[in-house]
Design a protein around this motif. Sequence first.
Motif, PDB file in Angstrom:
ATOM      1  N   ASN A 118       0.827  -1.209   0.000  1.00  0.00           N
ATOM      2  CA  ASN A 118       0.000   0.000   0.000  1.00  0.00           C
ATOM      3  C   ASN A 118       0.859   1.255   0.000  1.00  0.00           C
ATOM      4  O   ASN A 118       0.524   2.252  -0.657  1.00  0.00           O
ATOM      5  CB  ASN A 118      -0.938   0.005   1.216  1.00  0.00           C
ATOM      6  CG  ASN A 118      -2.018  -1.041   1.131  1.00  0.00           C
ATOM      7  OD1 ASN A 118      -2.423  -1.431   0.037  1.00  0.00           O
ATOM      8  ND2 ASN A 118      -2.497  -1.509   2.272  1.00  0.00           N
ATOM      9  N   ARG A 119       1.967   1.210   0.717  1.00  0.00           N
ATOM     10  CA  ARG A 119       2.853   2.374   0.776  1.00  0.00           C
ATOM     11  C   ARG A 119       3.459   2.672  -0.592  1.00  0.00           C
ATOM     12  O   ARG A 119       3.575   3.828  -0.999  1.00  0.00           O
ATOM     13  CB  ARG A 119       3.938   2.140   1.830  1.00  0.00           C
ATOM     14  CG  ARG A 119       4.854   3.313   2.054  1.00  0.00           C
ATOM     15  CD  ARG A 119       5.598   3.187   3.372  1.00  0.00           C
ATOM     16  NE  ARG A 119       4.749   3.598   4.488  1.00  0.00           N
ATOM     17  CZ  ARG A 119       5.128   3.546   5.773  1.00  0.00           C
ATOM     18  NH1 ARG A 119       6.320   3.067   6.089  1.00  0.00           N
ATOM     19  NH2 ARG A 119       4.319   3.946   6.728  1.00  0.00           N
ATOM     20  N   LEU A 120       3.845   1.626  -1.319  1.00  0.00           N
ATOM     21  CA  LEU A 120       4.399   1.826  -2.655  1.00  0.00           C
ATOM     22  C   LEU A 120       3.341   2.394  -3.600  1.00  0.00           C
ATOM     23  O   LEU A 120       3.637   3.280  -4.417  1.00  0.00           O
ATOM     24  CB  LEU A 120       4.950   0.514  -3.205  1.00  0.00           C
ATOM     25  CG  LEU A 120       5.506   0.560  -4.635  1.00  0.00           C
ATOM     26  CD1 LEU A 120       6.606   1.608  -4.767  1.00  0.00           C
ATOM     27  CD2 LEU A 120       6.032  -0.813  -5.043  1.00  0.00           C
ATOM     28  N   LEU A 143      11.165   4.242  -6.940  1.00  0.00           N
ATOM     29  CA  LEU A 143       9.999   3.366  -7.075  1.00  0.00           C
ATOM     30  C   LEU A 143      10.399   1.965  -7.540  1.00  0.00           C
ATOM     31  O   LEU A 143       9.815   0.965  -7.109  1.00  0.00           O
ATOM     32  CB  LEU A 143       9.000   3.970  -8.052  1.00  0.00           C
ATOM     33  CG  LEU A 143       8.391   5.318  -7.639  1.00  0.00           C
ATOM     34  CD1 LEU A 143       7.511   5.867  -8.748  1.00  0.00           C
ATOM     35  CD2 LEU A 143       7.603   5.194  -6.341  1.00  0.00           C
ATOM     36  N   MET A 144      11.411   1.888  -8.400  1.00  0.00           N
ATOM     37  CA  MET A 144      11.876   0.590  -8.897  1.00  0.00           C
ATOM     38  C   MET A 144      12.394  -0.280  -7.764  1.00  0.00           C
ATOM     39  O   MET A 144      12.128  -1.487  -7.722  1.00  0.00           O
ATOM     40  CB  MET A 144      12.980   0.794  -9.931  1.00  0.00           C
ATOM     41  CG  MET A 144      13.568  -0.495 -10.484  1.00  0.00           C
ATOM     42  SD  MET A 144      15.109  -0.209 -11.393  1.00  0.00           S
ATOM     43  CE  MET A 144      16.241   0.183 -10.036  1.00  0.00           C
ATOM     44  N   MET A 234      16.006  -4.559   1.418  1.00  0.00           N
ATOM     45  CA  MET A 234      16.221  -3.715   0.242  1.00  0.00           C
ATOM     46  C   MET A 234      15.045  -2.777  -0.026  1.00  0.00           C
ATOM     47  O   MET A 234      15.147  -1.890  -0.868  1.00  0.00           O
ATOM     48  CB  MET A 234      16.449  -4.596  -0.997  1.00  0.00           C
ATOM     49  CG  MET A 234      17.696  -5.446  -0.947  1.00  0.00           C
ATOM     50  SD  MET A 234      17.842  -6.470  -2.450  1.00  0.00           S
ATOM     51  CE  MET A 234      19.207  -7.561  -1.988  1.00  0.00           C
ATOM     52  N   TYR A 235      13.936  -2.976   0.668  1.00  0.00           N
ATOM     53  CA  TYR A 235      12.764  -2.127   0.463  1.00  0.00           C
ATOM     54  C   TYR A 235      13.031  -0.743   1.073  1.00  0.00           C
ATOM     55  O   TYR A 235      13.355  -0.630   2.263  1.00  0.00           O
ATOM     56  CB  TYR A 235      11.542  -2.770   1.122  1.00  0.00           C
ATOM     57  CG  TYR A 235      10.257  -2.008   0.942  1.00  0.00           C
ATOM     58  CD1 TYR A 235       9.483  -2.180  -0.193  1.00  0.00           C
ATOM     59  CD2 TYR A 235       9.806  -1.119   1.912  1.00  0.00           C
ATOM     60  CE1 TYR A 235       8.292  -1.485  -0.360  1.00  0.00           C
ATOM     61  CE2 TYR A 235       8.621  -0.423   1.754  1.00  0.00           C
ATOM     62  CZ  TYR A 235       7.871  -0.604   0.617  1.00  0.00           C
ATOM     63  OH  TYR A 235       6.693   0.091   0.461  1.00  0.00           O
ATOM     64  N   PRO A 236      12.895   0.340   0.291  1.00  0.00           N
ATOM     65  CA  PRO A 236      13.254   1.691   0.782  1.00  0.00           C
ATOM     66  C   PRO A 236      12.167   2.308   1.653  1.00  0.00           C
ATOM     67  O   PRO A 236      11.646   3.395   1.378  1.00  0.00           O
ATOM     68  CB  PRO A 236      13.473   2.480  -0.509  1.00  0.00           C
ATOM     69  CG  PRO A 236      12.599   1.803  -1.514  1.00  0.00           C
ATOM     70  CD  PRO A 236      12.544   0.343  -1.144  1.00  0.00           C
ATOM     71  N   ASN A 237      11.824   1.652   2.721  1.00  0.00           N
ATOM     72  CA  ASN A 237      10.707   2.036   3.567  1.00  0.00           C
ATOM     73  C   ASN A 237      10.852   3.428   4.167  1.00  0.00           C
ATOM     74  O   ASN A 237       9.897   4.207   4.204  1.00  0.00           O
ATOM     75  CB  ASN A 237      10.545   1.003   4.694  1.00  0.00           C
ATOM     76  CG  ASN A 237       9.356   1.289   5.574  1.00  0.00           C
ATOM     77  OD1 ASN A 237       8.254   1.483   5.090  1.00  0.00           O
ATOM     78  ND2 ASN A 237       9.572   1.328   6.878  1.00  0.00           N
TER      79      ASN A 237
END
Length: 282
Positions: A118-120, A143-144, A234-237
């Motif tokens: 949802n955040r993405l 975004l990638m 690796m997710y840029p949270n």
Amino acid sequence: MSYYIKQIKKNVWKWNNENGVFSVKKYPSEEQAEKIRFIHNKLQYIENPFVLPVMESPQLDFIIQPWFKGTHTVNYSNEEDRKAVYSLLTRLHKTNEIIAWEDSNVLFAFNLISKWQNRLLKMKEISFFVESFIGVKNTKMLLMYGDMALKDMKAFNMNDRTLLHGDVVHHNFLSDSSTYKIIDFDLAVIGPKEMENILWMHRVMSEIDYDISFLLNEFPMLEQVVCKHKAAMMYPNEMYREWLYAFALPVDRKQKFLDQLVPYTNKALTEWPNLCYNLSKL
């Protein structure tokens, strides 16, 4: 003694009365305050408690606690603070051995991957706003990284759940130089401890120049979590959360925040390829 009430935040006050100094926080509902009361009433009776007690209040939507005197918020760039906070979180997560958090009717299960999906989506909706500050190329890259991480992300084991604090930002951990305490359980949930370990590492990474080897050398017990959930690491949270926050800020506060967020993002994007490479080699 002088008596006074000083507003600290919109819904938080410092109250000095004949019985001492207290923190007073008003919650949007009695149910939310009851959740905080329930957690503290359970945790304050464990050995060497790491929370402040909750005092009696005639108004059920208020939480009153003793003021933790002479304290400072922790700094994740400081090794001692990092180790102390990780120790507190470990103790918190182990409380499921003596407290049946799963049986509570005020705590609910947390799905991190769903939240990140949802955040993405929300980030993609405000991409026009992000582009105006860091450019089209960097926005697409930002975004990638989220798309790639979610594609490869492994599900968490939801069978062994415990209490998770839910918001491991540095200012929710206080120290008076001799002891450390956890505050603000507003976002507390139940879930596997690995979720919160990853969220905590996300918070720390920017303070250690995204050096995963340095982090695992300091906390070797986290290597198994990192190796199992590389994609989650690796997710840029942190960048997503900050940009969504910036977008929602009123105009008079937006620019000052962006003056810090833009260089923070540019540095993170510079370091991200190396972080992903080092994670892939573990």
